[in-house]
Scaffold this motif. Structure first.
Motif, PDB file in Angstrom:
ATOM      1  N   GLY A 329      -1.897  -2.475  -1.698  1.00  0.00           N
ATOM      2  CA  GLY A 329      -0.279  -2.084  -1.348  1.00  0.00           C
ATOM      3  C   GLY A 329       0.615  -2.491  -2.027  1.00  0.00           C
ATOM      4  O   GLY A 329       0.847  -3.546  -2.661  1.00  0.00           O
ATOM      5  N   ALA A 342       1.250  -5.945  -1.454  1.00  0.00           N
ATOM      6  CA  ALA A 342       0.318  -6.525  -0.343  1.00  0.00           C
ATOM      7  C   ALA A 342      -0.778  -7.301  -1.034  1.00  0.00           C
ATOM      8  O   ALA A 342      -1.486  -6.712  -1.709  1.00  0.00           O
ATOM      9  N   THR A 344      -3.894  -8.299  -0.139  1.00  0.00           N
ATOM     10  CA  THR A 344      -4.848  -8.078   0.704  1.00  0.00           C
ATOM     11  C   THR A 344      -5.728  -9.055   1.157  1.00  0.00           C
ATOM     12  O   THR A 344      -5.840  -9.870   2.151  1.00  0.00           O
ATOM     13  N   VAL A 349       2.101 -11.147   1.708  1.00  0.00           N
ATOM     14  CA  VAL A 349       2.917 -10.282   1.075  1.00  0.00           C
ATOM     15  C   VAL A 349       4.160 -10.836   0.416  1.00  0.00           C
ATOM     16  O   VAL A 349       4.618 -11.780   0.705  1.00  0.00           O
ATOM     17  N   PRO A 368      -3.147  -7.506   4.721  1.00  0.00           N
ATOM     18  CA  PRO A 368      -2.083  -6.625   4.554  1.00  0.00           C
ATOM     19  C   PRO A 368      -2.937  -5.305   3.736  1.00  0.00           C
ATOM     20  O   PRO A 368      -3.360  -5.545   2.478  1.00  0.00           O
ATOM     21  N   TRP A 370      -1.539  -1.861   2.930  1.00  0.00           N
ATOM     22  CA  TRP A 370      -0.455  -0.828   2.445  1.00  0.00           C
ATOM     23  C   TRP A 370       0.822  -1.428   2.516  1.00  0.00           C
ATOM     24  O   TRP A 370       1.065  -2.218   3.322  1.00  0.00           O
ATOM     25  N   ALA A 371       1.557  -0.563   1.717  1.00  0.00           N
ATOM     26  CA  ALA A 371       3.129  -1.027   1.599  1.00  0.00           C
ATOM     27  C   ALA A 371       3.771   0.177   1.330  1.00  0.00           C
ATOM     28  O   ALA A 371       3.492   0.720   0.470  1.00  0.00           O
ATOM     29  N   CYS A 380      10.513  -3.465   3.108  1.00  0.00           N
ATOM     30  CA  CYS A 380       8.948  -3.136   2.903  1.00  0.00           C
ATOM     31  C   CYS A 380       8.255  -3.391   4.057  1.00  0.00           C
ATOM     32  O   CYS A 380       8.426  -4.193   4.967  1.00  0.00           O
ATOM     33  N   ILE A 382       4.589  -3.016   5.851  1.00  0.00           N
ATOM     34  CA  ILE A 382       3.149  -3.289   5.450  1.00  0.00           C
ATOM     35  C   ILE A 382       2.300  -3.165   6.828  1.00  0.00           C
ATOM     36  O   ILE A 382       2.690  -3.441   7.860  1.00  0.00           O
TER      37      ILE A 382
END
Length: 428
Positions: A329, A342, A344, A349, A368, A370-371, A380, A382
């Motif tokens: 992300g 992100a 993950t 984040v 997280p 996706w961003a 931003c 997420i």
């Protein structure tokens, strides 16, 4: 989130996938067909359009529609699998399709069906276009009625990331098991062209110079995750084509660029990436890396690497990381000054200054995945796939400013426009 896959399960999946490859080779890899037409897209709302965000709840088979700024409150929800019973009947009557369907469930789906990967709105705001991995298709859904306008089955057995052209008229979708990208007319679902890619095409990005970039990531569901086995992941490359003719303009092999940079130990599977506003630099994540790299487009070389902190609680066993994603992300502020990352598998984040690569606070987040950037460009946004929430982080301060509950396992988040008075499809 369920418990991570065991290495034994992943080895079994790899064996099943190998067997299926032989079956597919003899039976044909599957081919895309013309879109199935249903109702025609609706007209532009007379009341005008409202900017929102689409949030794909991958395991639910729904998409939440939330405000694109402010409190990011939910506006409505769309069922993206209204034809679920019909699709499942077709799958269960076809042994090869059924095997791949179950493979998606036990592999990238982590024990769940993947019903929505990516979503965009048509320019007039009348429809949502959705890629559905487990159903290996793209559909257009009327936002007023929730009914399907058209359906396009992709080549092979899984649909993945999409991208929309700058004018909003075309949508590109990765057919991940067929090593193909289809480009469709967003209003009708008619295929305008296609092109071949490396193994397992993933993200697509249109650029302002009339090009379309595709990043192939290879096999991410095998247990062969040790660095010395990276070669086993397949043919991974960036394929750049002319977005009008679909002829290949350039192929970028990040393996050679990473080697030249002195990081032959890193995977060359390019995951999420972002361009600077002038499109001269690319920032990208790769499998297994907690951080990102900088690539200069004109000189065709990697110029910088940013390592980000590892969470001490993260399991060091790489086979437990979801689809080889240590960090997955990435977004960039509209002025190009800040990157949002992100983390993950590290459950955070952070906002990074692009000039200095200095990181901001590590904001706790649950897987997280996706961003993206809010409608006003200040935040931003997420998806917290482990907490079923969407969270906004202020680019200026690096701090959380809002969070809203969504459906099961949110992944892609995209800006969109819907009719100003829209609150969800009509019941019935």
């Amino acid at each position: 989130m369920p418990s991570p896959r065991t290495s034994g399960t992943r080895r079994l999946l790899g064996a099943v996938a190998a067997s299926l490859a032989l079956v597919a080779a003899s039976a044909g890899a599957g081919s895309a067909s013309a879109p199935e037409q249903a109702t025609a897209p609706g007209p532009t709302a007379s009341a005008g359009l409202r900017e929102v965000m689409f949030v794909g709840n991958n395991w639910d088979g729904t998409a939440d529609v939330i405000a694109s700024r402010g409190d990011f409150g939910r506006v409505g929800r769309v069922n993206v699998i209204p034809d679920k019973e019909q699709r499942l009947r077709e799958i269960y009557l076809n042994p090869v399709r059924l095997a791949y369907f179950l493979g998606v469930r036990s592999g990238p789906g982590e024990g769940h069906d993947q019903f929505v990967d990516d979503m965009y709105a048509t320019p007039d705001g009348s429809a949502m276009v959705v890629s559905r991995p487990s159903f290996a298709d793209v559909v257009s859904l009327d936002l007023r009625t929730g009914k399907i306008n058209w359906r396009f089955p992709v080549a092979g057995y899984r649909a993945d990331h999409m991208a929309v052209s700058p004018d909003g008229s075309r949508v590109a979708v990765s057919a991940s098991t067929a090593n193909t990208v289809h480009v469709l007319d967003i209003a009708t679902g008619r295929q305008l062209g296609s092109f071949k890619t490396g193994d397992k095409p993933h993200e697509n990005v249109f650029t302002s110079d009339g090009l379309l970039w595709n990043m192939s990531i290879g096999e991410v569901t095998t247990a062969l995750d040790a660095p010395w086995l990276d070669w086993s992941k397949g043919d991974r490359k960036i394929t750049v084509v002319d977005a009008s003719t679909f002829e290949t303009v350039r192929v970028i092999d990040m393996r050679t660029r990473l080697d030249a940079f002195g990081r032959g130990d890193l995977s060359d599977a390019v995951r999420p990436l972002v361009f600077t506003p002038d499109e001269k630099k690319v920032y990208f994540q790769v499998s297994f890396l907690n951080g990102f790299l900088e690539y200069d487009v004109d000189s065709d070389r990697i110029t910088r690497l940013k390592n980000l902190p590892a969470n001490p609680a993260t399991d060091p066993d790489r086979t437990t990381w979801v689809n080889d994603s240590r960090h997955h992300g990435l977004s960039i502020s509209p002025d190009g000054a800040k990157l949002c990352v992100a983390g993950t598998m590290d459950d955070y984040v952070t906002v990074v200054d692009r000039e200095t690569l200095a990181q901001g606070p590590l904001v706790q987040a649950s897987k997280p995945y996706w961003a993206t950037v809010s409608g006003d460009g200040r935040s931003c946004v997420i998806s917290e796939s482990g907490a079923d929430r969407v969270t906004a982080i202020d680019f200026a301060t690096g701090q959380r400013v809002a969070s809203v509950a969504v459906g099961d396992h949110p992944q892609r988040v995209r800006l969109a426009r819907v009719p100003a008075d829209w609150t969800g499809p009509a019941a019935g």
